[in-house]
Write a protein that holds these residues in place. Sequence first.
Motif, PDB file in Angstrom:
ATOM      1  N   LEU A  49       0.823  -1.210   0.000  1.00 11.28           N
ATOM      2  CA  LEU A  49       0.000   0.000   0.000  1.00 11.28           C
ATOM      3  C   LEU A  49       0.855   1.257   0.000  1.00 11.28           C
ATOM      4  N   TYR A  50       1.887   1.266   0.834  1.00 11.98           N
ATOM      5  CA  TYR A  50       2.727   2.460   0.964  1.00 11.98           C
ATOM      6  C   TYR A  50       3.481   2.741  -0.334  1.00 11.98           C
ATOM      7  N   THR A  51       4.011   1.699  -0.948  1.00 14.35           N
ATOM      8  CA  THR A  51       4.742   1.919  -2.204  1.00 14.35           C
ATOM      9  C   THR A  51       3.806   2.362  -3.323  1.00 14.35           C
ATOM     10  N   ALA A  52       2.609   1.768  -3.390  1.00 19.65           N
ATOM     11  CA  ALA A  52       1.664   2.168  -4.438  1.00 19.65           C
ATOM     12  C   ALA A  52       1.235   3.618  -4.276  1.00 19.65           C
ATOM     13  N   ALA A  53       1.090   4.070  -3.036  1.00 18.24           N
ATOM     14  CA  ALA A  53       0.624   5.443  -2.787  1.00 18.24           C
ATOM     15  C   ALA A  53       1.709   6.479  -3.011  1.00 18.24           C
ATOM     16  N   HIS A  54       2.969   6.063  -3.105  1.00 15.65           N
ATOM     17  CA  HIS A  54       4.087   7.007  -3.202  1.00 15.65           C
ATOM     18  C   HIS A  54       4.929   6.721  -4.436  1.00 15.65           C
ATOM     19  N   THR A  55       4.300   6.733  -5.607  1.00 16.67           N
ATOM     20  CA  THR A  55       5.027   6.502  -6.855  1.00 16.67           C
ATOM     21  C   THR A  55       4.808   7.662  -7.815  1.00 16.67           C
ATOM     22  N   ARG A  56       5.785   7.824  -8.687  1.00 18.41           N
ATOM     23  CA  ARG A  56       5.663   8.799  -9.771  1.00 18.41           C
ATOM     24  C   ARG A  56       4.868   8.176 -10.917  1.00 18.41           C
TER      25      ARG A  56
END
Length: 429
Positions: free
Chosen positions: A355-362
């Motif tokens: 969840l955290y990686t998906a929410a913080h991507t370019r």
Amino acid sequence: MYADRAGRLWRIAEMCARCAAAIPDCRVLDTAPPPARTTPATTGQAAQTPAVEREPAGSTAADGVAAVFSDHGPAPVSGASSSPATTGSVPHARATSPGGTSRRAKRWGKIAQRIVPHDLEPDVLRLELIELGDAFRAYQQRTEPDLALLADLHERKARAFRLWADVSGDGSLRHEAHRAEKAAQTTREMHANRGGRPVGDTAAGNHPVVERLLTRQQAVHARTVLAYVQAHAPHPEAEVRLAVLMLTLRAARAGTGNVTGQDLTGWLPDDAERVLQQLVDADWLRLPGTVTEVMASRSEDPVAVTVPTLLPEQPRPFTFGKTTRARISGWAQKVVGDRKIRKKKTTAATRLLALYTAAHTRPDGRLGRAEDGGLLLDQAAAFCALPPDQVAEHAELLVTADWLTEADTAGDRLRGQLAERVLPLGGLL
């Protein structure tokens, strides 16, 4: 045929098409056929009474005068016999344009609850406004939205209304043009956020456009929810935080939301009942019955649970509407319930990291902002309720689940990129 202002008295006259177009409320009864050109016009024909001097067609037989129109055939006086030689042929009805639009529709129109004046100059502006009104109405009948087309319409409207304001001196038209400019910009942003960027080499043009699940603004709201859950979960363990996140998204608007036992076991396959009891004991969650009854509920009979801190009388932590709430909740459900992540039997901490990686991507799928070069390791670890030195282990699990294509935790940052299959879930930093 045209009427007085009250619409009670009608007059009939023969005139050219330009004159008819300039008269308000004019109705064209028919059009005359072109004159025969088989023989030269005779002196007698040239001496016929001009059209402006002829009597209206409504003259009676008692006047002793027959109305003569441009078909060069005199209309018979009542009581006189008629023959093909003396009676002109009846002209055919006016044909419409190929698009099915009559002359009246081309002269008149409506856009943004405003009537386009029939005498508006320049003529190209009048036609543009009429076409724009028709185009907006046609767009409203579409079954599927086309944001690029809608943005183009708003831009055309802004240009046309600015010119209309210059011509008429009406300040409200300039205000409407400004509104159209903002609408065009907003629609363009929505289209860019919804469509994202092409995958791979954009110059080649051979790659499909990524259809994003969240717009850029919705991704901002999603990150707000993640931060809220990290700060307000009643227990620090990953399983509790994951359940708090999913239940918060269900109850974000009204403080209540529906949930089933299947939902809970999908989020936490082995710990759902224990975690639910922990939330009830901490008074973070209130149930209408027992934990066992909630776990036994099915989709046809969900249980309405209450999160007291999200009730309307409490300070509102979120500002998004019901559509955005549903979209973010669906996004989180897709991440937590990802098929390949489930097959790896990952823990709650690994799902929180997904969840955290998906929410913080370019937009290209890289983690973190371009200027940062990745995600701060300690912040990712704090959200997932992990020690920083264990983030690398869970990131490798996401690589094997084809969630990340690569992961690097060298230094104090987590670097990597979302796999192409999950790019639609990217949060668009």
